[in-house]
Design a protein around this motif. Structure first.
Motif, PDB file in Angstrom:
ATOM      1  N   LYS A  58       0.853  -1.197   0.000  1.00 56.56           N
ATOM      2  CA  LYS A  58       0.000   0.000   0.000  1.00 56.56           C
ATOM      3  C   LYS A  58       0.879   1.234   0.000  1.00 56.56           C
ATOM      4  CE  LYS A  58      -0.450  -0.135   5.061  1.00 56.56           C
ATOM      5  NZ  LYS A  58       0.408  -1.320   5.231  1.00 56.56           N
ATOM      6  N   ALA A  59       0.311   2.353  -0.443  1.00 51.78           N
ATOM      7  CA  ALA A  59       1.038   3.619  -0.421  1.00 51.78           C
ATOM      8  C   ALA A  59       1.167   4.097   1.022  1.00 51.78           C
ATOM      9  CB  ALA A  59       0.297   4.666  -1.250  1.00 51.78           C
ATOM     10  N   SER A  60       2.284   4.740   1.336  1.00 52.04           N
ATOM     11  CA  SER A  60       2.497   5.241   2.691  1.00 52.04           C
ATOM     12  C   SER A  60       3.417   6.457   2.641  1.00 52.04           C
ATOM     13  CB  SER A  60       3.109   4.160   3.586  1.00 52.04           C
ATOM     14  OG  SER A  60       4.368   3.743   3.069  1.00 52.04           O
ATOM     15  N   LEU A  61       3.406   7.235   3.709  1.00 51.74           N
ATOM     16  CA  LEU A  61       4.251   8.415   3.800  1.00 51.74           C
ATOM     17  C   LEU A  61       5.613   8.008   4.339  1.00 51.74           C
ATOM     18  CD1 LEU A  61       3.928  11.474   3.253  1.00 51.74           C
ATOM     19  CD2 LEU A  61       3.532  11.764   5.710  1.00 51.74           C
ATOM     20  N   ALA A  62       6.672   8.444   3.678  1.00 52.83           N
ATOM     21  CA  ALA A  62       8.026   8.100   4.093  1.00 52.83           C
ATOM     22  C   ALA A  62       8.852   9.364   4.297  1.00 52.83           C
ATOM     23  CB  ALA A  62       8.685   7.206   3.050  1.00 52.83           C
ATOM     24  N   ASP A  63       9.669   9.365   5.325  1.00 45.67           N
ATOM     25  CA  ASP A  63      10.550  10.498   5.614  1.00 45.67           C
ATOM     26  C   ASP A  63      11.949  10.224   5.078  1.00 45.67           C
ATOM     27  OD1 ASP A  63       8.518  11.836   7.060  1.00 45.67           O
ATOM     28  OD2 ASP A  63       8.989  10.633   8.842  1.00 45.67           O
ATOM     29  N   GLY A 197      -9.285  -3.473 -17.181  1.00 38.88           N
ATOM     30  CA  GLY A 197     -10.219  -4.417 -16.592  1.00 38.88           C
ATOM     31  C   GLY A 197     -10.763  -4.048 -15.229  1.00 38.88           C
ATOM     32  N   TYR A 198     -10.708  -2.761 -14.875  1.00 37.01           N
ATOM     33  CA  TYR A 198     -11.363  -2.341 -13.638  1.00 37.01           C
ATOM     34  C   TYR A 198     -12.879  -2.351 -13.859  1.00 37.01           C
ATOM     35  CZ  TYR A 198      -6.836  -0.766 -11.816  1.00 37.01           C
ATOM     36  OH  TYR A 198      -5.543  -0.718 -11.368  1.00 37.01           O
ATOM     37  N   PHE A 199     -13.634  -2.574 -12.785  1.00 40.69           N
ATOM     38  CA  PHE A 199     -15.092  -2.635 -12.918  1.00 40.69           C
ATOM     39  C   PHE A 199     -15.660  -1.319 -13.437  1.00 40.69           C
ATOM     40  CE2 PHE A 199     -14.495  -5.678  -9.234  1.00 40.69           C
ATOM     41  CZ  PHE A 199     -14.566  -6.798 -10.033  1.00 40.69           C
ATOM     42  N   THR A 205     -10.261   4.343  -9.092  1.00 35.97           N
ATOM     43  CA  THR A 205      -9.903   5.374  -8.122  1.00 35.97           C
ATOM     44  C   THR A 205      -9.504   4.763  -6.789  1.00 35.97           C
ATOM     45  OG1 THR A 205     -11.360   7.010  -9.137  1.00 35.97           O
ATOM     46  CG2 THR A 205     -10.751   7.384  -6.840  1.00 35.97           C
ATOM     47  N   ASN A 206     -10.279   3.816  -6.302  1.00 34.07           N
ATOM     48  CA  ASN A 206      -9.971   3.169  -5.024  1.00 34.07           C
ATOM     49  C   ASN A 206      -8.645   2.414  -5.084  1.00 34.07           C
ATOM     50  OD1 ASN A 206     -12.308   4.099  -3.775  1.00 34.07           O
ATOM     51  ND2 ASN A 206     -13.504   2.284  -4.369  1.00 34.07           N
ATOM     52  N   SER A 207      -8.387   1.763  -6.221  1.00 36.59           N
ATOM     53  CA  SER A 207      -7.140   1.027  -6.386  1.00 36.59           C
ATOM     54  C   SER A 207      -5.935   1.963  -6.351  1.00 36.59           C
ATOM     55  CB  SER A 207      -7.156   0.246  -7.705  1.00 36.59           C
ATOM     56  OG  SER A 207      -5.910  -0.385  -7.934  1.00 36.59           O
ATOM     57  N   LEU A 208      -6.020   3.071  -7.088  1.00 34.83           N
ATOM     58  CA  LEU A 208      -4.883   3.996  -7.133  1.00 34.83           C
ATOM     59  C   LEU A 208      -4.673   4.694  -5.799  1.00 34.83           C
ATOM     60  CD1 LEU A 208      -4.981   5.586 -10.700  1.00 34.83           C
ATOM     61  CD2 LEU A 208      -3.889   3.508  -9.873  1.00 34.83           C
ATOM     62  N   LYS A 209      -5.740   5.010  -5.094  1.00 33.34           N
ATOM     63  CA  LYS A 209      -5.603   5.619  -3.768  1.00 33.34           C
ATOM     64  C   LYS A 209      -4.884   4.666  -2.821  1.00 33.34           C
ATOM     65  CE  LYS A 209      -9.153   7.726  -1.948  1.00 33.34           C
ATOM     66  NZ  LYS A 209     -10.562   7.980  -1.561  1.00 33.34           N
ATOM     67  N   ILE A 212      -1.111   3.682  -4.955  1.00 28.59           N
ATOM     68  CA  ILE A 212      -0.270   4.796  -5.405  1.00 28.59           C
ATOM     69  C   ILE A 212      -0.337   5.989  -4.457  1.00 28.59           C
ATOM     70  CG2 ILE A 212       0.290   6.292  -7.355  1.00 28.59           C
ATOM     71  CD1 ILE A 212       0.647   3.302  -7.909  1.00 28.59           C
ATOM     72  N   GLY A 213      -1.452   6.125  -3.748  1.00 26.01           N
ATOM     73  CA  GLY A 213      -1.607   7.256  -2.847  1.00 26.01           C
ATOM     74  C   GLY A 213      -2.165   8.491  -3.519  1.00 26.01           C
ATOM     75  N   LYS A 214      -2.667   8.326  -4.758  1.00 29.00           N
ATOM     76  CA  LYS A 214      -3.252   9.454  -5.505  1.00 29.00           C
ATOM     77  C   LYS A 214      -4.469   8.954  -6.271  1.00 29.00           C
ATOM     78  CE  LYS A 214       1.215  11.721  -6.284  1.00 29.00           C
ATOM     79  NZ  LYS A 214       2.207  12.153  -7.312  1.00 29.00           N
ATOM     80  N   THR A 215      -5.377   9.860  -6.545  1.00 31.36           N
ATOM     81  CA  THR A 215      -6.528   9.518  -7.379  1.00 31.36           C
ATOM     82  C   THR A 215      -6.151   9.733  -8.844  1.00 31.36           C
ATOM     83  OG1 THR A 215      -7.414  11.769  -7.388  1.00 31.36           O
ATOM     84  CG2 THR A 215      -8.076  10.321  -5.558  1.00 31.36           C
ATOM     85  N   PRO A 216      -6.905   9.160  -9.788  1.00 27.17           N
ATOM     86  CA  PRO A 216      -6.634   9.421 -11.212  1.00 27.17           C
ATOM     87  C   PRO A 216      -6.650  10.919 -11.533  1.00 27.17           C
ATOM     88  CG  PRO A 216      -8.134   7.576 -10.987  1.00 27.17           C
ATOM     89  CD  PRO A 216      -7.969   8.156  -9.617  1.00 27.17           C
TER      90      PRO A 216
END
Length: 226
Positions: A58-63, A197-199, A205-209, A212-216
């Motif tokens: 999953k996407a996460s914030l890194a320092d 092949g997304y529904f 949008t949910n997958s990228l969030k 990737i941590g961002k919306t399309p």
């Protein structure tokens, strides 16, 4: 800040890429999900640390610190170290390799000289010769779309051993990165969702969030800025 990466390929079937970057100032960034694991050497404040970094689901914030140098060897899917299970490294459970001296570290009971961006191939070749680094041809074949002649349960076990992830999770992560690439090339959100092949758009949008941590829309708006 945006990291600028210098990368190079390696004439090795075990390595995906070799990369190098640096930070001018301290800060944070959104780290996207990745299916590969890697060895990373970080140098800052006059000290060098080497870690085995696993895949991220999953996407996460890194320092990151200021004035630091980072160099990494990213391994191909199916490549792993039997004594250091990849599944124990997933989602930031990095394994710091003990320091042997200012220029060496301990790995599998042996002192190794710290590799560099330039001689990473030599380092990896030594790991291969000593069978510290191995690869699973069945996993590699399955990733390329071939159906191995083993049970589903056996294949699932081998994926977890070699990659730390399930085959389904790897496919989801790779699909999300492919969606980012399509959006950056100017493909519409609707067409991207359909092609991969997304529904529907909400599924994309949910997958990228998540991965990737961002919306399309955020990805598109970023590349639209001159």
């Amino acid at each position: 800040m945006e990291f600028v990466f210098e990368t190079r390929s390696a004439d090795l079937s075990f390595v995906e890429t070799i990369w190098h970057t640096h930070s001018d100032r301290a800060g944070s960034f959104t780290s996207s999900a990745v299916s590969h694991w890697e060895i990373v050497i970080a140098t800052f404040n006059g000290k060098t640390k080497i870690v085995a970094r696993g895949p991220e689901t999953k996407a996460s914030l890194a320092d990151f610190p200021a004035e630091a140098e980072f160099f990494g060897i990213t391994f191909k899917l199916g490549t792993f170290m039997p004594h250091l299970p990849v599944k124990t490294l997933v989602d930031r459970q990095d394994a710091t390799l003990p320091e042997a001296s200012n220029t060496s570290f301990w790995l599998h009971g042996v002192s190794w000289e710290l590799p560099t961006f330039e001689n990473a191939d030599v380092f990896v070749n030594r790991l291969i010769r000593q069978e510290i680094l191995v690869r699973d041809p069945v996993v590699e074949a399955a990733i390329k779309g071939h159906k191995p002649d083993i049970s589903i349960r056996s294949l699932q076990y081998r994926f977890l051993q070699a990659t730390g992830l399930t085959q389904k999770t790897i496919q989801q992560i790779e699909r999300a990165h492919c969606a980012v690439w399509l959006l950056e090339q100017g493909t519409s959100i609707l067409d991207t969702a359909f092609e991969l092949g997304y529904f529907d758009q909400a599924h994309l949008t949910n997958s990228l969030k998540h991965f990737i941590g961002k919306t399309p829309a955020q990805i598109i708006s970023k590349i639209a800025v001159p």
